[in-house]
Scaffold this motif. Structure first.
Motif, PDB file in Angstrom:
ATOM      1  N   GLY A   1      56.091   8.452-102.807  1.00 57.41           N
ATOM      2  CA  GLY A   1      54.902   9.844-103.327  1.00 57.41           C
ATOM      3  C   GLY A   1      53.980   8.640-104.102  1.00 57.41           C
ATOM      4  O   GLY A   1      52.783   8.558-104.527  1.00 57.41           O
ATOM      5  N   ASP A   2      53.265   8.083-102.846  1.00 56.35           N
ATOM      6  CA  ASP A   2      51.812   7.186-102.762  1.00 56.35           C
ATOM      7  C   ASP A   2      50.557   7.524-101.217  1.00 56.35           C
ATOM      8  O   ASP A   2      50.458   6.722-101.292  1.00 56.35           O
ATOM      9  N   TRP A   3      51.575   8.752-100.745  1.00 55.23           N
ATOM     10  CA  TRP A   3      50.677   8.975-100.046  1.00 55.23           C
ATOM     11  C   TRP A   3      48.469   9.105-100.350  1.00 55.23           C
ATOM     12  O   TRP A   3      48.383   8.772 -99.695  1.00 55.23           O
ATOM     13  N   GLU A   4      48.644   9.758-101.378  1.00 62.37           N
ATOM     14  CA  GLU A   4      47.240   9.351-101.813  1.00 62.37           C
ATOM     15  C   GLU A   4      47.430   9.009-103.115  1.00 62.37           C
ATOM     16  O   GLU A   4      48.146   9.833-103.945  1.00 62.37           O
ATOM     17  N   THR A   5      46.634   8.425-104.059  1.00 66.99           N
ATOM     18  CA  THR A   5      46.976   7.582-105.396  1.00 66.99           C
ATOM     19  C   THR A   5      45.725   7.604-106.108  1.00 66.99           C
ATOM     20  O   THR A   5      44.087   7.625-105.120  1.00 66.99           O
ATOM     21  N   GLY A   6      45.445   7.701-107.298  1.00 67.59           N
ATOM     22  CA  GLY A   6      44.635   8.103-108.057  1.00 67.59           C
ATOM     23  C   GLY A   6      44.864   7.075-109.375  1.00 67.59           C
ATOM     24  O   GLY A   6      45.891   7.673-109.859  1.00 67.59           O
ATOM     25  N   GLN A   7      43.969   6.682-110.782  1.00 68.76           N
ATOM     26  CA  GLN A   7      43.819   6.099-111.602  1.00 68.76           C
ATOM     27  C   GLN A   7      42.693   6.250-112.182  1.00 68.76           C
ATOM     28  O   GLN A   7      41.787   5.487-111.448  1.00 68.76           O
ATOM     29  N   VAL A   8      43.303   6.206-113.707  1.00 71.15           N
ATOM     30  CA  VAL A   8      41.533   6.262-114.521  1.00 71.15           C
ATOM     31  C   VAL A   8      41.969   5.538-115.542  1.00 71.15           C
ATOM     32  O   VAL A   8      42.999   6.265-116.271  1.00 71.15           O
TER      33      VAL A   8
END
Length: 322
Positions: free
Chosen positions: A74-81
């Protein structure tokens, strides 16, 4: 009503943090079992062929494992804030937490981890999966999350990918994920065929098939990257914004496809320039020598044909008149 380890048995249990992906564990176990079974054969291989065998097995299993595993990650595209956000709907309670977005080929994972984890008398450690592959209704999973009372940040991010969202990214990610998964399965089939051809005295065709494997992996990357052509809907948590980038699975697939291209080019070049070295690496030269020995050597007398005359060479038909 009694307690069992501090938990009421007939009431909803406290939520537990995400630990492992079951599909990934199964794939790792399968390919590790294959790798160990091949390693058991190594003591029976002599000389330099042992090193060649080990290298071929490791590279082949690595490529096959990557092709299959990245379809379930599940990490083909990732982001975090990190942001201060409300924890529940219709509540003014604010928490400081890390909100993560992890997009795969078959769905999206939204994580929420508090800073610290224990806040407002609760353990804030969530990882919720919202699937969109065939046979699964994304909106139904989202509505079930609403009914369960998931935290507001998770529902806010998941709502961006629903069919009713004005962002309109649901169809783009779903279709691109399906095409990327399909091309990866074709790459897996090409990888299987290449292994069969490498075990036969047709090594150049094995090189061609490993090139086909890398090509279809590139096609999967191109299919998934098409979603980046359209602007991503803004995901705001106050002044902070959640931005996504390509994740580990995307770059791992790219690196593996380049490895396939490198292997294929080397095999094809050696086939035309150094065929003996290529056969030695795949341990085929000894087999050919054994085959020649079984057939035996044929000796011919060079003077036999020169000294033998056809008795009919000087034959002439004479007709005498009577």
């Amino acid at each position: 009503m009694t307690l069992f380890d501090g938990v009421y048995p007939f009431y909803p249990q406290p939520r537990k943090g995400y630990a492992f992906d079951v599909s990934s564990i199964i794939l790792i176990a399968v390919f590790l079992s294959l790798g160990l079974s091949f390693l058991l054969i190594l003591p029976g291989i002599r000389g330099r062929a042992r090193l060649y065998w080990l290298l071929r097995v490791i590279l082949s299993l690595f490529i096959g494992a990557v092709i299959v595993a990245v379809q379930f990650t599940g990490d083909w595209e990732t982001g975090q804030v990190t942001a201060n956000t409300s924890y529940k709907s219709f509540s003014r309670t604010m928490v400081n937490a890390d909100v993560g977005l992890h997009i795969g080929l078959g769905g999206v994972n939204v994580t929420l981890v508090g800073n610290p984890v224990n806040q407002i008398n609760e353990t804030i450690n969530y990882n919720e999966h919202f699937a969109w592959h065939f046979g699964v209704n994304y909106d139904q999973i989202y509505n079930e999350g609403l009914a369960k009372g998931l935290p507001s940040p998770i529902l806010y991010v998941a709502e961006k990918f629903s069919q009713q969202s004005p962002c309109g990214v649901y169809s783009q990610y779903r279709i691109s994920g399906h095409y990327a998964s399909a091309t990866l399965w074709v790459a897996f089939c090409a990888w299987l065929i290449s292994n069969v051809l490498f075990s036969m005295p047709v090594l150049v065709y094995g090189g061609y098939m490993i090139l086909v494997t890398g090509a279809f992996m590139i096609f999967s990357l191109l299919s998934f990257s098409t979603v980046r052509n359209s602007p991503m809907c803004a995901i705001q948590f106050g002044p902070a914004s959640l931005q996504t980038v390509y994740g580990a699975s995307f770059w791992l697939t790219l690196a593996t496809s380049l490895l396939c291209f490198l292997i294929g080019v080397v095999v094809v070049v050696l086939h035309y320039l150094r065929p003996k070295a290529l056969k030695a690496f795949f341990d085929l030269s000894e087999d050919e020598e054994e085959g020649d020995a079984m057939l035996g050597e044929v000796y011919g007398n060079p003077h036999f044909r020169a000294n033998k005359k056809n008795p009919y060479d000087n034959f002439a038909l004479t007709i005498e008149a009577v």
